[in-house]
Write a protein that holds these residues in place. Structure first.
Motif, PDB file in Angstrom:
ATOM      1  N   VAL A 186      11.255  11.328   2.349  1.00  0.00           N
ATOM      2  CA  VAL A 186      12.376  12.222   3.262  1.00  0.00           C
ATOM      3  C   VAL A 186      13.439  11.678   3.803  1.00  0.00           C
ATOM      4  N   ALA A 187      13.192  11.962   5.252  1.00  0.00           N
ATOM      5  CA  ALA A 187      13.828  11.238   6.806  1.00  0.00           C
ATOM      6  C   ALA A 187      14.856  10.352   6.270  1.00  0.00           C
ATOM      7  N   GLY A 188      14.539   9.154   5.145  1.00  0.00           N
ATOM      8  CA  GLY A 188      14.892   8.220   4.913  1.00  0.00           C
ATOM      9  C   GLY A 188      15.998   8.747   3.786  1.00  0.00           C
ATOM     10  N   GLU A 189      16.106   8.779   2.723  1.00  0.00           N
ATOM     11  CA  GLU A 189      17.069   9.735   2.330  1.00  0.00           C
ATOM     12  C   GLU A 189      17.768  11.021   2.871  1.00  0.00           C
ATOM     13  N   ALA A 195       7.367  20.264   0.502  1.00  0.00           N
ATOM     14  CA  ALA A 195       5.750  19.620   0.318  1.00  0.00           C
ATOM     15  C   ALA A 195       6.166  18.950   1.192  1.00  0.00           C
ATOM     16  N   VAL A 196       6.383  18.080   1.977  1.00  0.00           N
ATOM     17  CA  VAL A 196       6.029  16.695   2.339  1.00  0.00           C
ATOM     18  C   VAL A 196       6.939  16.657   2.637  1.00  0.00           C
ATOM     19  N   ASP A 197       8.234  17.176   3.421  1.00  0.00           N
ATOM     20  CA  ASP A 197       8.536  16.883   4.985  1.00  0.00           C
ATOM     21  C   ASP A 197       7.562  17.472   5.944  1.00  0.00           C
ATOM     22  N   GLY A 198       7.617  16.760   6.810  1.00  0.00           N
ATOM     23  CA  GLY A 198       7.055  17.040   8.342  1.00  0.00           C
ATOM     24  C   GLY A 198       7.725  17.714   9.177  1.00  0.00           C
ATOM     25  N   VAL A 199       9.053  17.788   8.863  1.00  0.00           N
ATOM     26  CA  VAL A 199       9.649  18.743  10.027  1.00  0.00           C
ATOM     27  C   VAL A 199       9.067  20.388   9.069  1.00  0.00           C
ATOM     28  N   CYS A 200       9.032  20.412   8.177  1.00  0.00           N
ATOM     29  CA  CYS A 200       8.882  22.070   7.159  1.00  0.00           C
ATOM     30  C   CYS A 200       7.795  22.325   7.037  1.00  0.00           C
TER      31      CYS A 200
END
Length: 240
Positions: free
Chosen positions: A107-110, A74-79
């Protein structure tokens, strides 16, 4: 990667009879381009859950579970961007309006903790979902691909998607997703009928009609009956 490797993969696609060998073949083929992981999934939209939409899961152990549990889609920019374009793209080229949010940065950090730092995504149309994406992931901080290499990846992604569709169509799983009554309810919903009107047409109580609509939504992992109708049409389960 030379073009003959791409063509050899395409030829092997027709011989795979299960998703596991296809996933392994694709991962092995794209290794020379620096990709260690990939995922092929429908693009979740409007409250849809990611897990039921995944068709090839080549993410690192533990990352898929965390991604799903935290509802990162829901928040992942790529998705999010995968739902807005059919043009293949490097993750680094996703507009900042979607990647620079607090959620997307988290998300990117994780993801980097699991060796996912950069990638290349290939959105595509699908009969199983309103849209799908095959996303290749690398542990390299920067994903460097020539235009020719991008075309090679797109070619393999499209054929992998076609193979998955063929496997699903062959095993008949799609036919059992909805009951005949659920299909009827969705057909009348597609025709613009309310639950009350559908109950009169089918000779059921309105409560029963709503129950069948709920079951259909749950089967597709969507939030609304309209979305369930769209999914049923795309999967060729109903023909309004």
């Amino acid at each position: 990667m030379i073009d003959s490797e791409v063509f050899e993969f395409v030829e092997r696609c027709n011989k795979h009879t299960a998703t596991g060998p296809l996933l392994g073949d694709l991962l092995e083929t794209v290794k020379s381009l620096g990709f260690e992981h990939l995922i092929l999934s429908g693009v979740p939209l409007g409250g849809q859950k990611l897990a039921p939409m995944v068709e090839l899961n080549g993410w690192p152990p533990g990352w898929f579970e965390r991604y799903v549990e935290a509802e990162h889609a829901a928040v992942d920019g790529v998705c999010i961007y995968s739902a807005k374009t059919l043009k293949p793209f490097l993750w680094a080229d996703v507009p900042a309006k979607w990647t620079e949010t607090e959620g997307s940065r988290r998300v990117a950090g994780e993801a980097s903790e699991f060796g996912i730092c950069s990638g290349f995504a290939v959105p595509m149309l699908s009969v199983h979902h309103w849209q799908s994406v095959l996303s290749f992931a690398s542990s390299q901080k920067t994903c460097k691909l020539s235009q020719r290499q991008q075309v090679q990846l797109v070619t393999m992604a499209v054929y992998a998607g076609m193979s998955i569709q063929a496997l699903t169509d062959t095993d008949g799983e799609a036919d059992g997703i909805l009951s005949d009554r659920e299909k009827e309810v969705l057909l009348w919903a597609a025709a613009g009928k309310t639950s009350s009107e559908t109950s009169q047409i089918l000779g059921l109580t309105e409560r029963t009609v709503k129950w069948h609509a709920t079951r259909a939504r749950e089967a597709f992992g969507v939030a609304t009956t309209t979305q369930a109708v769209i999914e049923a049409v795309r999967r060729r389960l109903i023909h309004p």
